[in-house]
Design an enzyme around this catalytic site. Sequence first.
Site, short mmCIF file in Angstrom:
data_model
loop_
_atom_site.label_atom_id
_atom_site.label_comp_id
_atom_site.label_asym_id
_atom_site.label_seq_id
_atom_site.Cartn_x
_atom_site.Cartn_y
_atom_site.Cartn_z
N ASP A 193 39.66 30.64 50.49
CA ASP A 193 40.84 30.53 51.34
C ASP A 193 40.54 29.47 52.40
O ASP A 193 39.47 28.87 52.41
CB ASP A 193 41.21 31.89 51.95
CG ASP A 193 40.07 32.48 52.76
OD1 ASP A 193 39.04 31.79 52.98
OD2 ASP A 193 40.19 33.64 53.19
N CYS A 229 34.12 51.56 31.17
CA CYS A 229 33.21 50.75 31.99
C CYS A 229 31.82 51.38 32.03
O CYS A 229 31.63 52.52 31.62
CB CYS A 229 33.77 50.56 33.41
SG CYS A 229 33.43 51.90 34.56
N HIS A 233 33.50 50.42 38.88
CA HIS A 233 34.63 51.01 38.17
C HIS A 233 35.97 50.44 38.66
O HIS A 233 36.83 50.08 37.85
CB HIS A 233 34.64 52.54 38.29
CG HIS A 233 35.94 53.13 37.88
ND1 HIS A 233 36.28 53.35 36.56
CD2 HIS A 233 37.04 53.44 38.61
CE1 HIS A 233 37.52 53.80 36.50
NE2 HIS A 233 38.01 53.86 37.73
N CYS A 268 31.81 54.78 33.83
CA CYS A 268 32.44 55.88 33.11
C CYS A 268 31.71 56.25 31.82
O CYS A 268 31.76 57.39 31.38
CB CYS A 268 33.91 55.55 32.83
SG CYS A 268 34.86 55.50 34.36
N ASP A 326 44.35 38.46 44.38
CA ASP A 326 43.05 38.84 44.92
C ASP A 326 43.28 39.91 45.97
O ASP A 326 44.36 39.96 46.58
CB ASP A 326 42.36 37.67 45.63
CG ASP A 326 42.90 37.50 47.04
OD1 ASP A 326 44.03 37.02 47.16
OD2 ASP A 326 42.24 37.91 48.01
N CYS A 377 38.63 55.06 30.59
CA CYS A 377 37.91 53.86 31.00
C CYS A 377 36.58 53.78 30.25
O CYS A 377 35.88 54.78 30.11
CB CYS A 377 37.65 53.90 32.51
SG CYS A 377 36.78 52.44 33.12
ZN LIG Z 1 35.33 53.24 34.69
#
Ligand SMILES: [Zn+2]
Length: 380
Positions: free
Chosen positions: A95, A309, A338, A312, A269, A307
Amino acid sequence: MEPAIKYRLIKKEKHTGARLGELITPHGTFPTPMFMPVGTQASVKSLAPEELDAMGAGVILSNTYHLWLRPGEQIVKEAGGLHQFMNWKKGILTDSGGFQVFSLAKNRDITEEGVHFKDHLSGAKRFLSPEVAIQVENDLGPDIMMSLDECPPFFETYDYVQKSVARTSRWAERGLKAHQHPDYQGLFGIVQGAGFKDLREQSAKDLVSLDFPGYSIGGLSVGESKAEMNHVLDFTTPLLPENKPRYLMGVGSADALIDGAIRGVDMFDCVLPTRIARNGTCMTSHGRLVVKNAKYAHDFTPLDDNCDCYTCRNFTRAYIRHLIKADETFGLRLTSYHNLYFLLHLMQQVRQAIMDDNLLEFREHFFEMYGFNKKNAKNF
Ligand SMILES: [Zn+2]
């Protein structure tokens, strides 16, 4: 001269303004719509570059104001630029520092020349002008940089916003002139105008005439309602050229990402996913989950059963709750991982829905599951 940043439109969704595309930068190409994790101090809090890469982040954001104050842009330049300094090989966007000067700094005095203020760390007097912002961003070396703008409050008076928009346009022109590396850093202009349609039109017209390689939409997510934000996007994105990327600044709640994509936004963002993760609040496909709550003490299921990820696949709510309660840094790493994965994966689903022309059905299903359709639904 070839521009540093190129947008390629792949496909428009049939029933909405959403578009699938890709942004080609000197540090790789990433698909859009895309969510960009925020690494304020040249670090996405608690996560390693390899982890961000593994979860599919194609571009991250860093804050000019913070790096200008500490360690100073000359040290980053000496390191070979931000990519080298922080060992991140993909895209970086910075920015202009303006938003932080308006929100964090003390004793601000806005003049046509720039903004005089005292920095929030040492209290030292500083001056940020369109030229200084560009010089600092040139030295930091991101792929995408922002012009200095003024971000007035959403409910500021018409007269004030009108003057502010005109000044932001003059500042954008000055920034463009000061830019030293248009061959490998793409400078975006920022459309302002609060909730006033004719001022947004004026702002977009001024900036589009300067032919920036991309356009940001600023002055949203600053206290107005989601309906007001969507209304402004409804009339703002059509003002921007189809062959350039559009970036909605500071927006990171799941519903706003979907609604922004529907209105033709390509990039987002926000610090929200990592900030709430640090107090143990997680975004899941069933809505937000405060893992610190006592009811999860004996819950040996993952944060989100939909999920896949790293967090998880490997850890339970009970374990993560224990880590957060015990102030173990690994706990906030797991929740941060996560939450970022959740939003990056959400954007991947949005891109697929654009491809399949069923983004409105996807929105309906996601909102129902998340609980956004309920009365008193939380904002994230
Ligand atoms: Zn997750």
